[in-house]
Design an enzyme around this catalytic site. Structure first.
Site, PDB file in Angstrom:
ATOM      1  N   GLN A   1      -9.196   0.288   3.119  1.00  0.00           N
ATOM      2  CA  GLN A   1      -8.224   1.327   2.378  1.00  0.00           C
ATOM      3  C   GLN A   1      -9.012   1.654   1.440  1.00  0.00           C
ATOM      4  OE1 GLN A   1      -7.183  -1.741   3.543  1.00  0.00           O
ATOM      5  NE2 GLN A   1      -5.009  -1.735   4.425  1.00  0.00           N
TER       6      GLN A   1
ATOM      7  N   ASN B   1       0.102  -8.159  -3.205  1.00  0.00           N
ATOM      8  CA  ASN B   1      -0.798  -6.972  -3.075  1.00  0.00           C
ATOM      9  C   ASN B   1      -1.764  -7.343  -2.162  1.00  0.00           C
ATOM     10  OD1 ASN B   1      -1.209  -3.996  -3.454  1.00  0.00           O
ATOM     11  ND2 ASN B   1      -2.968  -4.663  -4.424  1.00  0.00           N
ATOM     12  N   LYS B   2      -2.349  -6.357  -1.476  1.00  0.00           N
ATOM     13  CA  LYS B   2      -3.500  -6.555  -0.561  1.00  0.00           C
ATOM     14  C   LYS B   2      -4.446  -7.773  -0.748  1.00  0.00           C
ATOM     15  CE  LYS B   2      -4.014  -4.550   2.200  1.00  0.00           C
ATOM     16  NZ  LYS B   2      -3.555  -5.002   3.694  1.00  0.00           N
TER      17      LYS B   2
ATOM     18  N   ARG C   1       0.505   3.613   5.733  1.00  0.00           N
ATOM     19  CA  ARG C   1       0.843   2.116   5.437  1.00  0.00           C
ATOM     20  C   ARG C   1       0.808   2.325   3.753  1.00  0.00           C
ATOM     21  NH1 ARG C   1      -2.686   3.629   2.327  1.00  0.00           N
ATOM     22  NH2 ARG C   1      -2.557   1.512   1.492  1.00  0.00           N
TER      23      ARG C   1
ATOM     24  N   ASP D   1       3.184  -4.787  -2.988  1.00  0.00           N
ATOM     25  CA  ASP D   1       4.006  -4.710  -1.770  1.00  0.00           C
ATOM     26  C   ASP D   1       5.358  -5.438  -2.214  1.00  0.00           C
ATOM     27  OD1 ASP D   1       1.254  -4.488  -0.817  1.00  0.00           O
ATOM     28  OD2 ASP D   1       2.198  -3.479   0.863  1.00  0.00           O
TER      29      ASP D   1
ATOM     30  N   ARG E   1       7.111  -4.552   9.665  1.00  0.00           N
ATOM     31  CA  ARG E   1       6.099  -5.400   8.717  1.00  0.00           C
ATOM     32  C   ARG E   1       6.734  -6.555   7.712  1.00  0.00           C
ATOM     33  NH1 ARG E   1       1.121  -2.189   6.574  1.00  0.00           N
ATOM     34  NH2 ARG E   1       0.204  -4.184   6.316  1.00  0.00           N
TER      35      ARG E   1
ATOM     36  N   ALA F   1       3.005   0.326   0.406  1.00  0.00           N
ATOM     37  CA  ALA F   1       4.482   0.092   0.479  1.00  0.00           C
ATOM     38  C   ALA F   1       5.491   1.133   0.230  1.00  0.00           C
ATOM     39  CB  ALA F   1       4.727  -1.005  -0.510  1.00  0.00           C
TER      40      ALA F   1
END
Ligand code: MRU
Length: 351
Positions: free
Chosen positions: A197, A248-249, A47, A238, A91, A49
């Site tokens: 993460q 992003n996350k 995982r 991402d 994804r 990007a």
């Protein structure tokens, strides 16, 4: 760490360090066909990007190998393109996935020979994408190191490190480069619910490198900033829209709002391949929704009552006005991002 994504030509397999098992176990998953690649991407064996992009590039090589073994008389180009679409659809948010697949597809489209003759050409392109990613992370790190004050604490969210790229990392690449310049840098890693993460991966790879790291619950961010324990924030992305809005996350947007409230610089670190000029603003970035169980269970134990739904949006979008700078391999871009992004692309294409 540059060996968590490895292509084994003799075995016709892509070996991926299984990031789901870290920090408890270092074990590899072998992907031998497009189905394996799509599963590895969807289930987050790999995982982040840029790492997703590099994996997809190698997946395109496996796609051609798949097609080469078919003896059913179908048009190999059509079959190959169908496989590439499967990889690109694994994804939705990280644009590097589509970027890498389209770069591989372009090689095939301009190639005149047979499928068998194309294979070494595709392998070469995948290797170039792989090696370029490490070089870009290092250039980006050098460009961003000046943003990190000496003797400082940097907060990061999710994992934008070696594991999320082919090696070295984006946000963590900036931290590594600052350290290589002799600066003393401590890191706070947000744990990053629900996939953890930050706690599992960022803390693991920084510890391996001997970089001081402390894990914090995501909801401790305001308190840590209020106590003066954070000097700056550096996170990955991402997908960055043409106006600088950055996905992003999930949770990154909240960190950015808090950073603005407390007057703390907030940086995004990402390669140009994460910038999507075809998406004008963040409103056009698709946000992945992931499985219910990632939120509703922990170690296979339910943590919310049965039949209670849960949100599992995997990303959020930080508006450009909250971002102090976007650190790229072309330097640190500043507001207004529409202009600085366009200039960075022009600079890159003139090289
Ligand atoms: O769902 P993930 O783990 O793939 O999300 C990763 C992130 O949000 C990273 O911060 C981002 O991809 C940048 S990686 C250099």
């Amino acid at each position: 760490m540059e060996d968590h994504i490895q292509f084994d030509i003799a075995e016709h397999a892509l070996l991926l360090l299984d990031q789901r098992l870290l920090p408890n176990r270092e074990s590899h998953v072998a992907c031998r066909n497009v189905g394996d690649i799509v599963t590895a991407l969807k289930t987050m064996v790999v995982r982040g990007a840029p790492a997703i992009g590099v994996t997809a590039a190698w997946g395109c090589v496996l796609a051609l190998q798949d097609v080469l073994t078919r003896k059913d008389g179908t048009d190999w180009r059509a079959a190959f393109n169908t496989e590439l679409d499967r990889i690109a659809g694994a994804r939705p948010t990280a644009v590097n996935l589509r970027w890498a697949v389209e770069r591989m597809r372009a090689v095939a489209q301009t190639f005149q020979g047979s499928a068998a003759e194309l294979l070494p050409r595709l392998e070469k392109e995948a290797r170039t994408i792989h090696q370029e990613d490490i070089a870009i992370c290092k250039a980006l790190g050098r460009a961003g190191a000046d943003c990190i004050p000496d003797n400082s604490t940097v907060l990061t969210h999710c994992n934008a490190g070696a594991l999320a790229t082919a090696g070295y990392g984006t946000a963590l690449g900036v931290i590594r480069a600052a350290r290589e310049q002799g600066k003393k840098v401590r890191v706070i890693a947000d744990e990053t619910r629900p996939f953890l993460q930050g706690a599992r991966l960022t803390a693991w790879e920084l510890k391996e490198d001997g970089i001081e790291v402390t894990v914090a619950c995501d909801n401790a961010c305001a308190l840590l900033m209020q106590k003066g324990m954070v000097d700056c924030v550096v996170v990955g992305a991402d997908r960055i829209a043409a106006n600088g809005d950055s996905a992003n996350k999930i949770g990154t947007f909240g960190v950015a709002i808090l950073a603005q409230h407390f007057g703390i610089p907030f940086y995004i670190a990402a390669p140009l391949s994460t910038i999507d000029l075809a998406t004008p603003t963040g409103a056009g970035i698709p946000i992945e929704e992931r499985p219910y169980d990632e939120v509703a269970t922990l170690n296979n134990l339910r943590i919310c009552p049965e039949d209670v739904p849960a949100y599992n949006f995997a990303f959020d979008v930080t508006p450009a006005h909250l971002i102090t700078g976007i650190i790229t391999e072309q330097g640190v871009l500043r507001q207004p991002y529409k202009e600085s992004i366009a200039t960075a692309f022009a600079k890159a294409s003139s090289r």
